[in-house]
Design a protein around this motif. Sequence first.
Motif, mmCIF file in Angstrom:
data_model
loop_
_atom_site.group_PDB
_atom_site.id
_atom_site.type_symbol
_atom_site.label_atom_id
_atom_site.label_comp_id
_atom_site.label_asym_id
_atom_site.label_seq_id
_atom_site.Cartn_x
_atom_site.Cartn_y
_atom_site.Cartn_z
ATOM 1 N N TYR A 134 0.851 -1.196 0.000
ATOM 2 C CA TYR A 134 0.000 0.000 0.000
ATOM 3 C C TYR A 134 0.887 1.247 0.000
ATOM 4 C CZ TYR A 134 -3.871 3.105 1.074
ATOM 5 O OH TYR A 134 -4.806 4.109 1.023
ATOM 6 N N PRO A 135 0.654 2.170 -0.950
ATOM 7 C CA PRO A 135 1.624 3.262 -1.138
ATOM 8 C C PRO A 135 1.444 4.469 -0.219
ATOM 9 C CG PRO A 135 -0.049 3.302 -2.856
ATOM 10 C CD PRO A 135 -0.352 2.109 -2.005
ATOM 11 N N TYR A 136 0.443 4.467 0.645
ATOM 12 C CA TYR A 136 0.155 5.665 1.439
ATOM 13 C C TYR A 136 0.200 5.359 2.933
ATOM 14 C CZ TYR A 136 -1.796 6.789 -3.131
ATOM 15 O OH TYR A 136 -1.964 6.972 -4.473
ATOM 16 N N HIS A 137 0.185 6.434 3.698
ATOM 17 C CA HIS A 137 0.076 6.338 5.156
ATOM 18 C C HIS A 137 -1.154 7.149 5.550
ATOM 19 C CE1 HIS A 137 3.974 4.428 5.212
ATOM 20 N NE2 HIS A 137 4.435 5.406 4.459
ATOM 21 N N PRO A 138 -2.272 6.469 5.803
ATOM 22 C CA PRO A 138 -3.580 7.136 5.871
ATOM 23 C C PRO A 138 -3.782 8.155 6.989
ATOM 24 C CG PRO A 138 -3.847 4.780 5.504
ATOM 25 C CD PRO A 138 -2.399 5.010 5.837
ATOM 26 N N LEU A 139 -2.942 8.189 8.014
ATOM 27 C CA LEU A 139 -3.152 9.198 9.063
ATOM 28 C C LEU A 139 -2.301 10.446 8.859
ATOM 29 C CD1 LEU A 139 -3.690 7.299 12.432
ATOM 30 C CD2 LEU A 139 -5.362 8.328 10.900
ATOM 31 N N ARG A 140 -1.547 10.505 7.780
ATOM 32 C CA ARG A 140 -0.802 11.742 7.502
ATOM 33 C C ARG A 140 -1.775 12.842 7.070
ATOM 34 N NH1 ARG A 140 4.979 10.538 4.510
ATOM 35 N NH2 ARG A 140 5.943 9.470 6.293
ATOM 36 N N LYS A 141 -1.379 14.066 7.372
ATOM 37 C CA LYS A 141 -2.262 15.194 7.090
ATOM 38 C C LYS A 141 -2.521 15.371 5.588
ATOM 39 C CE LYS A 141 -3.143 16.923 11.189
ATOM 40 N NZ LYS A 141 -2.328 17.949 11.795
ATOM 41 N N ASP A 142 -1.597 14.922 4.744
ATOM 42 C CA ASP A 142 -1.818 15.110 3.313
ATOM 43 C C ASP A 142 -2.627 13.978 2.688
ATOM 44 O OD1 ASP A 142 0.116 13.181 3.540
ATOM 45 O OD2 ASP A 142 1.657 14.271 2.421
ATOM 46 N N PHE A 143 -3.088 13.020 3.491
ATOM 47 C CA PHE A 143 -3.955 11.957 2.989
ATOM 48 C C PHE A 143 -5.392 12.467 3.037
ATOM 49 C CE2 PHE A 143 -6.426 8.063 3.093
ATOM 50 C CZ PHE A 143 -5.765 7.268 2.162
ATOM 51 N N PRO A 144 -6.105 12.478 1.908
ATOM 52 C CA PRO A 144 -7.451 13.076 1.897
ATOM 53 C C PRO A 144 -8.443 12.305 2.751
ATOM 54 C CG PRO A 144 -6.968 12.005 -0.191
ATOM 55 C CD PRO A 144 -5.705 11.968 0.600
ATOM 56 N N LEU A 145 -9.341 13.047 3.402
ATOM 57 C CA LEU A 145 -10.350 12.411 4.257
ATOM 58 C C LEU A 145 -11.218 11.436 3.477
ATOM 59 C CD1 LEU A 145 -11.532 15.412 6.447
ATOM 60 C CD2 LEU A 145 -10.361 13.364 7.228
ATOM 61 N N PRO A 151 -5.013 0.694 -6.750
ATOM 62 C CA PRO A 151 -5.046 -0.592 -7.460
ATOM 63 C C PRO A 151 -5.171 -1.755 -6.497
ATOM 64 C CG PRO A 151 -3.288 0.811 -8.278
ATOM 65 C CD PRO A 151 -3.840 1.488 -7.056
ATOM 66 N N PHE A 152 -5.876 -2.798 -6.936
ATOM 67 C CA PHE A 152 -6.062 -3.984 -6.102
ATOM 68 C C PHE A 152 -4.699 -4.628 -5.846
ATOM 69 C CE2 PHE A 152 -7.869 -8.172 -5.030
ATOM 70 C CZ PHE A 152 -8.939 -7.774 -4.257
ATOM 71 N N PRO A 153 -4.415 -5.094 -4.628
ATOM 72 C CA PRO A 153 -3.075 -5.615 -4.322
ATOM 73 C C PRO A 153 -2.711 -6.875 -5.094
ATOM 74 C CG PRO A 153 -4.562 -5.883 -2.449
ATOM 75 C CD PRO A 153 -5.269 -5.033 -3.445
ATOM 76 N N ALA A 154 -3.674 -7.712 -5.436
ATOM 77 C CA ALA A 154 -3.368 -8.942 -6.179
ATOM 78 C C ALA A 154 -3.669 -8.688 -7.651
ATOM 79 C CB ALA A 154 -4.192 -10.104 -5.637
ATOM 80 N N ALA A 163 -11.581 -5.532 -10.227
ATOM 81 C CA ALA A 163 -11.869 -4.930 -8.921
ATOM 82 C C ALA A 163 -10.888 -3.808 -8.629
ATOM 83 C CB ALA A 163 -11.788 -5.985 -7.827
ATOM 84 N N ARG A 164 -11.320 -2.858 -7.851
ATOM 85 C CA ARG A 164 -10.473 -1.767 -7.381
ATOM 86 C C ARG A 164 -10.716 -1.608 -5.881
ATOM 87 N NH1 ARG A 164 -13.051 2.833 -10.584
ATOM 88 N NH2 ARG A 164 -14.812 1.567 -9.946
ATOM 89 N N VAL A 165 -9.761 -1.015 -5.211
ATOM 90 C CA VAL A 165 -9.955 -0.730 -3.796
ATOM 91 C C VAL A 165 -10.506 0.683 -3.703
ATOM 92 C CG1 VAL A 165 -8.853 -0.490 -1.555
ATOM 93 C CG2 VAL A 165 -8.068 -2.255 -3.147
ATOM 94 N N LEU A 166 -11.747 0.773 -3.280
ATOM 95 C CA LEU A 166 -12.410 2.069 -3.215
ATOM 96 C C LEU A 166 -12.270 2.662 -1.816
ATOM 97 C CD1 LEU A 166 -15.674 1.112 -5.122
ATOM 98 C CD2 LEU A 166 -13.653 2.277 -6.032
ATOM 99 N N PRO A 167 -12.216 3.989 -1.724
ATOM 100 C CA PRO A 167 -12.197 4.600 -0.400
ATOM 101 C C PRO A 167 -13.440 4.199 0.383
ATOM 102 C CG PRO A 167 -11.718 6.227 -2.087
ATOM 103 C CD PRO A 167 -12.184 4.992 -2.794
ATOM 104 N N ALA A 168 -13.295 4.089 1.693
ATOM 105 C CA ALA A 168 -14.438 3.762 2.540
ATOM 106 C C ALA A 168 -15.453 4.910 2.504
ATOM 107 C CB ALA A 168 -13.979 3.529 3.966
ATOM 108 N N PRO A 169 -16.746 4.574 2.479
ATOM 109 C CA PRO A 169 -17.744 5.646 2.503
ATOM 110 C C PRO A 169 -17.626 6.461 3.784
ATOM 111 C CG PRO A 169 -18.755 3.505 2.902
ATOM 112 C CD PRO A 169 -17.332 3.244 2.518
ATOM 113 N N MET A 170 -17.845 7.751 3.656
ATOM 114 C CA MET A 170 -17.643 8.621 4.813
ATOM 115 C C MET A 170 -18.933 8.909 5.561
ATOM 116 S SD MET A 170 -14.910 11.272 3.276
ATOM 117 C CE MET A 170 -14.934 12.200 4.787
ATOM 118 N N ALA A 171 -20.055 8.445 5.009
ATOM 119 C CA ALA A 171 -21.328 8.617 5.697
ATOM 120 C C ALA A 171 -21.549 10.059 6.158
ATOM 121 C CB ALA A 171 -21.427 7.651 6.877
ATOM 122 N N GLY A 172 -21.351 10.981 5.262
ATOM 123 C CA GLY A 172 -21.616 12.382 5.607
ATOM 124 C C GLY A 172 -20.445 13.107 6.225
ATOM 125 N N GLY A 173 -19.298 12.418 6.407
ATOM 126 C CA GLY A 173 -18.148 13.078 7.027
ATOM 127 C C GLY A 173 -17.580 14.162 6.145
#
Length: 203
Positions: A134-145, A151-154, A163-173
């Motif tokens: 995984y190319p990112y570090h999700p808690l860094r400030k420059d990672f979008p909410l 791309p799928f890992p396999a 298939a693609r890895v989609l961002p988790a839904p934010m449910a209004g966040g």
Amino acid sequence: MAKSEFAQLKERFEYLTERESADHLAVNCPADQLLELCTALRDELGYDLLLDVTAVDWDAQSPRFTGIYHLLSTTKHAYLRIAVDCADDIQPSLPSLCGLYAAANWHERETYDLMGIHYEGHPDLRRILMWDEYPYHPLRKDFPLAGIETPFPAEDVAEATHARVLPAPMAGGPFVSSGDGPMSQTEPRARDESWSEQKEKPV
């Protein structure tokens, strides 16, 4: 730990400075003194439990990353927070505490995974939540909410399934807290509650 105890620490470890804190005593420690400090805290001053390892990303500020350690003395019932700045803003690193506290192992792996801090001397510094490539570090400030489509890992599975890895839904966040009043009444709420996982976001 009372203020007088900080003064005692300061007498022995002159490199420590007191850090502003709303609850327990907190100190700033240079990275190259962290192992010496924690060894003494564990072996001589009773801080026998490492509760947490985390980090702060100060974004545009330098030093950008600060490692945070929470220690507890189970005999004195005292907490201590240690903050350690990473010297490098691009490849942040800190010494591993795995040789002192077994609990550091997965705490440091989590912080490495989510903040990208390398812990020098860690015996098995692998990602713990995201997959290895995984190319990112999700808690860094420059990672979008809203997350990043990745791309799928396999590759063979991605090719067969498209298939693609989609961002988790934010449910209004994003979710915010007013910060006013009692904590029991300041649960984070979605800033925009006109949409959720069940109701699409208005265009």
